[in-house]
Each structure stands twice: as C-alpha cells, then as structure tokens.
Design a protein around this motif. Sequence first.
Motif, PDB file in Angstrom:
ATOM      1  N   HIS A  13      -3.169   7.250  -4.051  1.00 48.88           N
ATOM      2  CA  HIS A  13      -3.328   6.116  -3.143  1.00 48.88           C
ATOM      3  C   HIS A  13      -3.316   4.802  -3.933  1.00 48.88           C
ATOM      4  O   HIS A  13      -4.070   4.648  -4.892  1.00 48.88           O
ATOM      5  N   GLU A  17       0.857  -1.187   0.000  1.00 55.28           N
ATOM      6  CA  GLU A  17       0.000   0.000   0.000  1.00 55.28           C
ATOM      7  C   GLU A  17       0.889   1.231   0.000  1.00 55.28           C
ATOM      8  O   GLU A  17       1.919   1.270   0.678  1.00 55.28           O
ATOM      9  N   ASN A  42      -8.071   0.732   2.883  1.00 55.72           N
ATOM     10  CA  ASN A  42      -6.757   0.230   3.284  1.00 55.72           C
ATOM     11  C   ASN A  42      -6.598  -1.207   2.813  1.00 55.72           C
ATOM     12  O   ASN A  42      -7.580  -1.937   2.641  1.00 55.72           O
ATOM     13  N   HIS A  43      -5.357  -1.576   2.623  1.00 57.10           N
ATOM     14  CA  HIS A  43      -5.053  -2.989   2.390  1.00 57.10           C
ATOM     15  C   HIS A  43      -5.420  -3.748   3.669  1.00 57.10           C
ATOM     16  O   HIS A  43      -5.231  -3.201   4.773  1.00 57.10           O
ATOM     17  N   THR A  98      -2.719  -3.430   6.240  1.00 55.54           N
ATOM     18  CA  THR A  98      -2.610  -2.113   6.872  1.00 55.54           C
ATOM     19  C   THR A  98      -3.725  -1.936   7.897  1.00 55.54           C
ATOM     20  O   THR A  98      -3.499  -1.445   9.011  1.00 55.54           O
ATOM     21  N   ILE A 143      -3.279   0.421  -3.652  1.00 56.04           N
ATOM     22  CA  ILE A 143      -3.426  -0.745  -2.787  1.00 56.04           C
ATOM     23  C   ILE A 143      -3.269  -1.998  -3.631  1.00 56.04           C
ATOM     24  O   ILE A 143      -3.869  -2.118  -4.703  1.00 56.04           O
TER      25      ILE A 143
END
Lengths: 309, 325
Positions: free
Chosen positions: B312, B235, B248-249, B252, B314
């Motif tokens: 961003h 990420e 989020n991953h 994460t 992921i």
Amino acid sequence: MLKYIAKRLLLIIPVVIGITLFIYLLLDLAPGDPIAIILGPDASPEQISQLTAELGLDKNVFVRYLNFMSDAIKGDLGTSWMTSKPVADEFLQRLPNTLALAFSALAMTIVFGLTFGTIAAVWQNTAIDGFTLILALLFASMPTFWFGLMLQIIFALNLGWLPAMGVGTIKHIILPATALSLGTIASQIRLTRSSILDVINMNYVRTARAKGAGGFRTVFSHVIRNALMPVVTNWGLTFATAFGGTIISETVFSIPGISSYLINAVKVRDIPVVMGTVIIVSIIVAVINLIIDIIYAVIDPRVKLGYMS
Amino acid sequence: MSNLLEIKDLYVNYNTDEGVVHALNGLNISVEKGESLGLVGETGAGKTTMALSIMKLLPAKVGEITGGSLVYDGQELLSADEKVMKKIRGDKISMIFQDPMSSLNPTKTVGKQVREVLDLHFKNLSKAEKQEKIDKMFLLVGIPPERQNEYPFQFSGGMKQRIGIAMALIAEPELLIADEPTTALDVTIQAQILDLMRNLQKELNTSLIMITHDLGIVVEICTKVAVIYSGQIIEVGSVEDVYQKLHNHPYTAGLFNCIPDLKSDAKRLTPIKGSMASPDNLPVGCKFCDRCDFKTERCEKEEPKMYMNGTHGIKCFKYEDKWGE
C-alpha cells in the motif's frame, strides 16, 4: 438499387422540362429580333411577315414551346434558322470534342486533386503542405483564358511539344483540358485536404493504429474511403463547372465544340440550336450526377442500404 | 512475479495553441503478468493520456513525452521506433476505447475490422484458420458470427463495444488496456461487458489495465488499484488495502465519500470541494493541496513522496512518519 436508378432517371424529365421552359421564355423576353438578324436591315414588310409565319413566331410563346417539345420528343430537334442545317447533325458532330474536353478536365481534377490533397493532408503543416496550398491558390486565381494562352506560348510556340489549337488527337486535348481544369483542381485539392484531415483525427483511425496498422496502411485502408464522401459529391458540381467552362477553352484553342455552337446561336437568337443544345447538355449533366450518386453509394454502405430498403 | 509493464517518472505535455498542458507529471506504476490494475481518477486526471502513452499513440505533434521511462517486458518503449511499436500494438498490447460509437470504421464490415488484426500480426495463418479464429471470437463476445458482414451502423452501442473487445482480444495480447469500456453503455450492458472481460482475462491470463472513474467497477474486476490525480499516482495498493478505508489519501477518502452508503445516516453526500488544479498551471507542492482539509504550509511548497506500507502506498505527508518510503 435498380429501382432507385429508375426513379432517378425519371426525375431527369421534370428537370429537363424546367430548364428548357426557362430558357425558352428567357430567349423570348430577351431583346433582339431573329427575323431582323436573318433578313438584315433592308427587308421589306412582306418578307418579314412571311418569315415570321414560316418560323411560327406569330404564335404564342407557350404554343411554340409545346410544338418544339413535341418535335423534340419525337427526336426532331429542328433546323437552324441561320444555316438551315439540321441541329442534331451539327450538334452530334461537335459533341465529342466538348465531351472529350470536359471528361479530360474532370479526370485531371480527380487525379491531381486527390493526389495532392492527400499528400498535403498527410504532411500537414510541412513545406510540402505549404507548397501545395500556395500552388492551389495560384491555380484558383489564374483566369482560364490567360493560362490557356500561356500554355500555348510555352508548350506549343516555344517548346513545340503540343499543338496549339484544333482537334484530332489526344495531344490536342492536353493543353485545353489543363487550362480548363486548373480552377477545379485547386478547389479539389483544398476539399480533399480538409476532408482527409477531418477523418485522420477520427477515433476509428486511432483504433486502426492501435491494432498495429502503419501510417501508409491506415491512410489507404481507413482514411481515404471515408474522406472521399464529400469529395465525390463535389465531382458532379465539378463536371457541370467544367462543361460550362469549355466555352473559354474552345475559344482559346479553336475547338469546334458545342459551347461555341451554343454561344453563337444565342447571339443571333437561333432558337432551335439553343434549345436543342440545352436539352442534351442538361440531360448529360443530370446523368453524370446520377452516376456520381451511384459511386457515392458504392463508397458508403449506409447510403447503399438506404437505397435498397 | 516480474513486472510486465513498468512506468517510471513519466512526463507528458500537450503543446496547444493556448500553452503547454502538463498532463502527466512524474507518473509511476507497474503491472505484473496476469494482474488486473484499476486506474481510477476523475476527468482530466491523465488516465487516457497514460493509456495512449503506453501505446505511443498520443496525438502527433501535440502530445509529447518529455521524460521518464516506459519498460514493457524488459524493453524500453520510449526509445523504440515506429517499426517496433507497430509489432507491439494490437499483438502484445491492445486497447479497448472509450467510445464504441466512433471507434469503428463506418465503411468497413465489422468482420474485416477484426480480421485486420490477424492480417497484421498472424501473417502465416491461412484464410480458413483466420476465419475460424474470427468466428470463435465473435461467439466468445456474444455476437452471432453470421453478422460479421454487417457494418458498424447496423449494431447497437453495446454490440459495437463487444466488437471492440473482440478486436482487442483476438490476438490474445499480454496486456489489455481498457479505457472506460463501459462509460458509454447502459447499466445492464455494463454488467455484461464487465463479466465478459473478467472471464476473458482469466481464460487468456491477460494483464489488464482498467481505466475508470467508477470505484465500483474496480472492486468487481481488479486486484490492484491506483488512484491518479493531476497526472500522478497518489495512492496505490491491493483492492483490500484501499477499500478497507483504514488508510487512504485524502483525495481517495473524498472519492469514497461521494458514494452513497446505505448504512450511514448521512442525508447528503460529501463532495470534494473545488476542482482539479489546471494542468497548465500546476501548484509546486502537493497537487491536491488546494482541495485538502489536512493542508499544511509544507504541502504548498514541497511535493510529498510515495510512502509505502507493504503493498500500500500513499503520496501524502500524513504518512511520512508512519510509513517508509
């Protein structure tokens, strides 16, 4: 620092007392009667008792030791029972030969041990490393007397480059010192190599590389000094080994040194000679070890500050 | 802005006696000029390996870069020889190491160790100019310059780390890699060191890669975050992107769940189950799939790509349809 040196010099006194007392008692306990050796098998009982009284052998062993030591402190090492010559004279005459031999061997050990040990470590797991290690193993396995004889055959007899025996010039020292230092060079190489390998993998060596220092600079400016510490500690031992080993070199190369003087004296129970030699040799070894401890303090600031406080 | 450092598809192996350890497995990351990147990951994820790869200081013979590219300021470093690297190390890129106790040479005074950088890279400075620079640097990191003739063992851990920082910054590098610079230090010293680094970074406009396993440190000092797992970035995004916790991953998200939250009613923290896949026997598909709650059959067979939404990114199939590649 000076206080430390003074303290260490004072510590030599109990060491010398311990060694001499031990040797004196050992000589007294060992079989073999000096009187019988001096006078031979045909001596009459009167002659024997006269000589026994003359040499003080009728007294208690501790009394004799004390008498001997009080004379020694005054600088009188006595006279040889066999030759009736003063021990100090003959000893001092022979000492330079042995010291030259032992110091040459120590110097060769340090120079060759450090050089080849460093080379082997820097080129770890390469042909150079393997060759050095095999050479070290070979050196460690060869007996001094045999290697000494081989050196004589090759360099004196066949090539005629160096004298085979005797003393006098620097040329005379090369072969006996080489024979003597072979074993200690081998152990010095191995010790240096492993010590350098330990240090080379330290984090601060990586830090030096991260600053942009090249391999050469890193080894000389960061690795060697830190790797020297265990190696230097070993020098004291090396010197003692070399000093003890001089007897073989002195015999093979016919060098009139103190080792052969001492061995002959032990054989005939010539106690003044044995004791005089042992006292001075033990003082020399103790002083050399003190010098090596001082070198150690110069190399490692932690030790130095420890001495100062 | 242009990228100062661009790592593409980097693979690093450690050839050990027990077998080959795959430390980095196609790692992609870039750092812009003046940017501060936080690289977050647990022990063994490949953080230090990445740092050492950039410096080309992987352990000789054991560590091996097997593929990818590592472009610094327009120059490919993987093909650069030792001569080029010597000029870059300490001058253009410098590094602060994790363990201040063992990272300084015990038999050299700290002043000499800092001076070495100048001796190597600023050869035309006079002795007095060098000394002036060193004095200034010692003041900057908060160590009295008169202590520079002392040896590392005479300093505390926090002070040693400051000396490490002085050493890394004295050449005013373009890129500073800080490998967990505060892990070995206690909390009060940690805060001081972070403060110091933030100020220095602003003052000198240095790019920073802050390697840490502490998500809190990243917020304090970084603008960009990358999460590393099994030698891959899974990420990446701005601090806002990642810390908003909107997307989020799963890994994460798991990391965030391990941080106590005062507002939540939860009585226990939720640890991520299992442990990281062994680097000598990695799964074929997603490296995290064995520990993931959202695992599908596809995750085991196929590796997800990095799916992007603005800044961003992921690396998870969950975002395949929502975000572009």
